[in-house]
Design an enzyme around this catalytic site. Structure first.
Site, PDB file in Angstrom:
ATOM      1  N   ASN A  61      -7.397  60.763 -11.336  1.00  0.00           N
ATOM      2  CA  ASN A  61      -6.853  59.718 -12.207  1.00  0.00           C
ATOM      3  C   ASN A  61      -5.332  59.660 -12.170  1.00  0.00           C
ATOM      4  O   ASN A  61      -4.659  60.694 -12.064  1.00  0.00           O
ATOM      5  CB  ASN A  61      -7.323  59.924 -13.646  1.00  0.00           C
ATOM      6  CG  ASN A  61      -8.539  59.066 -13.967  1.00  0.00           C
ATOM      7  OD1 ASN A  61      -8.892  58.189 -13.203  1.00  0.00           O
ATOM      8  ND2 ASN A  61      -9.154  59.320 -15.102  1.00  0.00           N
ATOM      9  N   HIS A  62      -4.808  58.464 -12.289  1.00  0.00           N
ATOM     10  CA  HIS A  62      -3.367  58.232 -12.370  1.00  0.00           C
ATOM     11  C   HIS A  62      -2.965  57.988 -13.821  1.00  0.00           C
ATOM     12  O   HIS A  62      -3.780  57.554 -14.633  1.00  0.00           O
ATOM     13  CB  HIS A  62      -2.974  57.004 -11.541  1.00  0.00           C
ATOM     14  CG  HIS A  62      -3.161  57.184 -10.073  1.00  0.00           C
ATOM     15  ND1 HIS A  62      -2.417  56.498  -9.141  1.00  0.00           N
ATOM     16  CD2 HIS A  62      -4.012  57.964  -9.361  1.00  0.00           C
ATOM     17  CE1 HIS A  62      -2.792  56.841  -7.929  1.00  0.00           C
ATOM     18  NE2 HIS A  62      -3.764  57.724  -8.036  1.00  0.00           N
ATOM     19  N   ALA A  63      -1.718  58.246 -14.112  1.00  0.00           N
ATOM     20  CA  ALA A  63      -1.188  57.907 -15.436  1.00  0.00           C
ATOM     21  C   ALA A  63      -1.139  56.385 -15.580  1.00  0.00           C
ATOM     22  O   ALA A  63      -0.770  55.675 -14.650  1.00  0.00           O
ATOM     23  CB  ALA A  63       0.204  58.507 -15.618  1.00  0.00           C
TER      24      ALA A  63
END
Length: 206
Positions: free
Chosen positions: A88-90
């Site tokens: 996951n990315h921010a």
């Protein structure tokens, strides 16, 4: 009826006496600090990899902060993938681009999502199912082929589609409660072997 030998890496013996290389008991072949699989849980693949952890959970690294935990007696078909939290990315800034991962001094400890992915016991994952970060799947569930699963999946639910939705439950609520209370997956091998005929016929083991 005997139980399969839980110490074998390749628990299926073909009619010619050879081991089926495409099916493995995961806790015999996975050596990964963040990937935990219970006894008798197997995965199958038509193109068996050298690195089963990398095939099933490609974003789970030894330095990841999350864990992938899979219970006992789970069945994982070809093409299943666990997309764990490290993928996951921010999303709270203007850009989702993961700038810190390209900086060796900032890479360690940069993980916007740290949720574990947790699977109960006796869960069947159909061909090509995808399990998203932080999913929690209850014991006895069936994840249909190609389903994309997130969030909480109740015990003994049948899940299909993208996004994955509960189609129905395998049993009525009283029977589900009784099965969870019985927790047959924790029984000693001798007792479980005696109960296999009842399990295979759909009877509640005594």
């Amino acid at each position: 009826m005997p139980l399969p030998d839980p110490t074998r890496a390749h628990p299926i013996t073909l009619p010619d006496g050879s081991a089926h290389e495409g099916t493995v008991f995961l806790n015999r072949v996975v050596d990964h600090p963040r990937f935990i699989a219970g006894d008798y849980t197997y995965a199958s693949d038509f193109d068996p990899p050298q690195d089963w952890a990398g095939r099933l959970a490609p974003y789970l690294f030894p330095f990841s902060e999350e864990r992938l935990e899979i219970g006992k007696f789970c069945q994982i078909a070809h093409g299943v993938r666990f997309i764990t939290a490290s993928a996951n990315h921010a999303m709270d800034g203007i850009s989702c681009f993961p700038f810190p991962v390209f900086d060796p001094e900032r890479m360690t400890g940069f993980q916007p999502d740290t949720r574990d992915t947790v699977v109960g016991h006796d869960v069947w994952f159909g061909h090509g199912a995808m399990i998203l970060p932080g999913a929690r799947i209850g014991s006895g569930a069936i994840i249909g082929a190609g389903a994309v699963v997130r969030g909480e999946i109740p015990p003994y639910a049948i899940v299909t589609g993208n996004p994955g939705q509960v189609l129905r439950y395998r049993f009525d609520p009283d029977r589900i409660a009784a099965l969870l209370d019985a927790a047959w997956w924790d029984w000693p091998a001798g007792r479980l072997a005696e109960a296999l005929p009842a399990l295979l016929k759909g009877a509640l083991p005594g």
